[in-house]
Design an enzyme around this catalytic site. Structure first.
Site, PDB file in Angstrom:
ATOM      1  N   GLY A  62     -15.755   1.000 -11.761  1.00 39.19           N
ATOM      2  CA  GLY A  62     -15.864   2.316 -12.390  1.00 39.19           C
ATOM      3  C   GLY A  62     -14.991   2.477 -13.621  1.00 39.19           C
ATOM      4  N   TYR A 169     -15.998  12.092  -5.786  1.00 34.78           N
ATOM      5  CA  TYR A 169     -15.743  12.141  -7.218  1.00 34.78           C
ATOM      6  C   TYR A 169     -16.407  13.376  -7.816  1.00 34.78           C
ATOM      7  CZ  TYR A 169     -14.268   7.296  -6.446  1.00 34.78           C
ATOM      8  OH  TYR A 169     -13.635   6.169  -5.990  1.00 34.78           O
ATOM      9  N   ARG A 291     -22.524  -3.251   4.028  1.00 32.61           N
ATOM     10  CA  ARG A 291     -22.529  -4.267   5.093  1.00 32.61           C
ATOM     11  C   ARG A 291     -23.800  -5.110   5.096  1.00 32.61           C
ATOM     12  NH1 ARG A 291     -20.393  -6.872   7.250  1.00 32.61           N
ATOM     13  NH2 ARG A 291     -20.277  -6.561   9.495  1.00 32.61           N
ATOM     14  N   CYS A 340     -13.120  -7.414   5.759  1.00 30.23           N
ATOM     15  CA  CYS A 340     -11.761  -7.107   6.222  1.00 30.23           C
ATOM     16  C   CYS A 340     -11.064  -6.094   5.322  1.00 30.23           C
ATOM     17  CB  CYS A 340     -10.943  -8.393   6.293  1.00 30.23           C
ATOM     18  SG  CYS A 340     -10.632  -9.156   4.679  1.00 30.23           S
ATOM     19  N   TRP A 582      -6.702   3.380   9.612  1.00 36.27           N
ATOM     20  CA  TRP A 582      -7.008   4.667  10.248  1.00 36.27           C
ATOM     21  C   TRP A 582      -8.163   4.547  11.226  1.00 36.27           C
ATOM     22  CZ3 TRP A 582     -11.791   6.931   9.856  1.00 36.27           C
ATOM     23  CH2 TRP A 582     -12.644   6.467   8.839  1.00 36.27           C
ATOM     24  N   GLU A 659       4.591 -11.776   9.662  1.00 37.84           N
ATOM     25  CA  GLU A 659       3.404 -11.093  10.205  1.00 37.84           C
ATOM     26  C   GLU A 659       2.227 -12.016   9.912  1.00 37.84           C
ATOM     27  OE1 GLU A 659       1.047  -8.682  12.140  1.00 37.84           O
ATOM     28  OE2 GLU A 659       3.067  -7.911  11.760  1.00 37.84           O
ATOM     29  N   LEU A 660       1.352 -12.191  10.886  1.00 40.93           N
ATOM     30  CA  LEU A 660       0.187 -13.040  10.637  1.00 40.93           C
ATOM     31  C   LEU A 660      -0.564 -12.495   9.433  1.00 40.93           C
ATOM     32  CD1 LEU A 660      -1.200 -13.794  14.202  1.00 40.93           C
ATOM     33  CD2 LEU A 660       0.191 -15.248  12.734  1.00 40.93           C
TER      34      LEU A 660
END
Length: 676
Positions: A62, A169, A291, A340, A582, A659-660
């Site tokens: 954008g 937006y 997706r 991810c 979240w 941390e992994l």
């Protein structure tokens, strides 16, 4: 002649004044390159690589039509148009048949500037500022700026523009009563509320004439209670078509909505039928998205009549050659997007440059260049986790001879744990990709082989890359060997029983994954659309306002009482990914999982887990205590190699295991392989 496997994907689309060579486009992804020195040159190669990779059309990240619409990069002057021409010329040089379209994004109340504007002075839940309410002169300025940006895009060599009318937006804030409290001609009735986006399309079409692509990104389901109804979405689609839109692209969710739409826990092509329903009411081509990460999914969506075009944004980060691999029948070589969000959207929304967890070269094409090795070397990799696999594949592609030693029976390392967690099924795809590349590149793979320093020294490798990963940290506390104490690896792999009442020590990503796994029941929402709809309160069939019911319809869960504990004060889960954390927290809360911070662990015994919570003695009377207390580098082999005088390097968790972090591990491995 139709393609034997993907006849719809590889069918050209005639737009009247121009033609798209196939039905897959690279959707918009803000990269951050627009805002850095030398960024346009880097962006040019980033997009050119995707043009060479076979897409029919590219939509850029954008770009604002003015300062108040972005606070950052914009296109409103001839000087800015000249910069953008670097990008368009590179794309057209890579493949003259590929169309590149500039996304015009006016962020409205989400713009990173106190000059941000909106139809009403209503602050977004995620916005930084209260927007300035537009008066009539202000509205006229915004309309003129959209038209000017469109004209400048044409001057810059773009084949079209996409105007985003969704996501919270500017244009979308005119459409819903929640953010549009006006009572004049720009508010009140829906006919008035949609007037602004329709007028934007009309002005932009007038600015460039009939032979320029204008895509309108419509909020097909905004995932907001009180959002647009299905009938209003269709009414808007018909109005923007009449105003001059060439193509309508469906978008799902506002950024502040409480429904995941692009995370790995969302089923593939979950929203395509919504696009198909709108498509029946318009005469222009329609794009669907969200997706759709593999060519067979795209083909199925097109064959079902749900869309005319399929947008793949993040999949093009993961593999620039996705489309050409599909054309050539090399689907098993596609490095699939696992949704991810860790290196793409998490970076975008925290102001960092975008890349990709499974492909760190994304957006770094001019920095991470795979050149043939000047001298072929014999390299060993110990450990077939993400870091070891990434190094081996990149180094082998450069021409080096590679041998991988893996102590276990399969490749994957920690990904073999992740893939067992409901909602992370896509991790299987990454392991499929690496398996195929090991085969194709003739990398020697020695499974069930625990390499030691003497073996490696005797083998005579030029260098050993140690990617032995981590070992779980065992807290030093009384009762850590009690039968109730279960290491997280044993819990995930099912090697130890997990009782009905469970305390999880540790609230990092592993702790949340374990909680998800042990509270899960029924089909995974990530692979079953009806389950996803029930768990997140989405109603595709009836399309209530916003597409949501407001509450989950039903959540299937295991008969367990689970509490997640962390040492630090505050709400657990704050270290999770910005765009997906979240969803994990909310999903577990809905399953009845409790989360407690400020915990000091004292001991484990027959009664359960003894703690202090905010300095108050607290007993968690549980059957099982799952230990997710971090990890430590497993580098004993490296130390032995150094002592034996064998040249060795450390990468991945063996190098740093605070941390992994597969993102860091794969990036580190890729950089080393390209420099070796």
């Amino acid at each position: 002649m139709a393609h034997p496997r993907y006849p719809h994907v590889f069918s050209p689309l005639d737009l009247g004044f121009t033609r798209l060579k196939n039905r897959i486009l690279m959707g918009s992804m803000h990269t951050g390159l627009e805002d850095i020195e030398g960024g346009f040159e880097r962006m040019a190669e980033y997009f050119a690589a995707r043009a060479r990779g076979g897409v029919g059309m590219i939509i850029t990240g954008g770009i604002g039509p003015n300062h108040e619409g972005t606070g950052g990069g914009k296109l409103s002057t001839d000087e800015e148009a000249a910069q953008h021409r670097i990008v368009t010329e590179a794309v057209h040089a890579a493949d003259p048949d590929v169309k590149i379209v500039l996304q015009i994004l006016h962020a409205g109340p989400l713009a990173a500037t106190p000059a941000c504007v909106a139809p009403s002075a209503i602050r977004s839940r995620i916005g930084r500022y209260v927007p300035n309410e537009l008066d009539e002169d202000g509205i006229e300025k915004q309309l003129a700026d959209f038209a000017n940006c469109t004209a400048k895009a044409r001057d810059a060599g773009y084949d079209g523009v996409e105007i985003i009318g969704s996501a919270g937006y500017l244009l979308s804030t005119f459409l819903v009563e929640k953010t549009n409290a006006r009572t004049d001609q720009w508010g009140d009735s829906f006919e008035n509320r949609m007037r602004f986006p329709v007028e934007v399309i009309r002005r932009c079409r007038a600015a460039v004439g009939p032979d320029f692509i204008i895509v309108f990104r419509i909020p097909a389901m905004d995932m907001l209670e009180g959002g647009m109804s299905g009938e209003e979405v269709i009414q808007l689609a018909q109005a923007v078509e009449a105003a001059g839109a060439t193509i309508i692209s469906t978008h799902f969710t506002w950024h502040e909505a409480q429904v995941p739409t692009i995370a790995t826990m969302v089923p593939r092509a979950a929203f395509a039928e919504v696009t198909g329903r709108i498509r029946k009411h318009v005469n222009v081509p329609m794009i669907t998205s969200n997706r759709i990460n593999m060519p067979d999914v795209a083909e199925a969506v097109l064959a079902a009549g749900h869309a005319d075009l399929v947008s793949m944004a993040r999949p093009m980060l993961a593999d620039a050659d996705l489309v050409v691999k599909a054309w050539e029948g090399r689907e098993d070589e596609i490095n699939t997007c696992i949704a991810c969000n860790q290196a793409c959207l998490d970076h975008t929304f925290s102001g960092r440059l975008t890349s990709c967890l499974v492909n760190p070269k994304a957006c770094n094409e001019t920095l991470l260049v795979a050149r043939p090795a000047e001298r072929v070397r014999d390299l060993a990799v110990v450990g077939a986790g993400p870091a070891g696999l990434a190094f081996a594949v990149e180094a082998a592609q450069r021409g080096h001879r590679l041998t991988i030693y893996e102590a276990g029976p399969e490749i994957g390392g920690q990904f073999n744990l992740a893939k067992r967690v409901p909602g992370k099924e896509e991790f299987h795809e990454t392991l499929r990709y690496f398996s195929r590349m090991i085969e194709k590149l003739q990398i020697t793979l020695k499974l069930n082989t625990r390499a030691d320093a003497a073996m490696l020294a005797a083998a005579g490798h030029d260098e050993v890359v140690v990617a032995t990963g981590i070992r779980p940290r065992t807290p030093d506390m009384p009762g850590i060997d009690h039968p109730k104490a279960v290491p997280y690896i044993d819990a995930i792999l099912g090697r130890r029983p997990v009782g009905r009442r469970v305390a999880i020590m540790g609230a990092g990503g592993i702790g949340f994954d374990v909680a998800t796994l042990i509270t899960h029941a029924g089909p995974s929402a990530a692979v079953d659309i009806p389950t996803f709809c029930r768990e997140w309160g989405v109603d595709f069939a009836n399309h209530p306002r916003g597409g949501v019911t407001g509450v989950p319809i039903r959540i299937e869960k295991a008969d367990r009482e689970v509490v997640i504990l962390q040492r630090r004060d505050g709400a657990p889960g704050k270290t999770l990914g910005r765009t997906t954390g979240w969803t994990h927290r909310l999903s577990l809360v809905r399953r009845g999982v409790k989360m407690i911070g400020g915990v000091t662990y004292l001991k484990i015994d027959d009664e359960g887990l003894h703690t202090l919570v905010n300095d108050q003695p607290t007993l968690f009377a549980v059957d099982t205590v799952i230990i997710c207390a971090g990890q430590e580098p497993e580098r004993s082999l490296y130390d032995a190699l150094v002592a034996a005088g064998v040249k060795a390097r450390l990468i991945g968790g063996a190098n740093e295991a605070a941390e992994l972090d597969a993102k860091r591990a794969i990036a580190e491995a890729t950089e080393l392989a390209l420099a070796s």
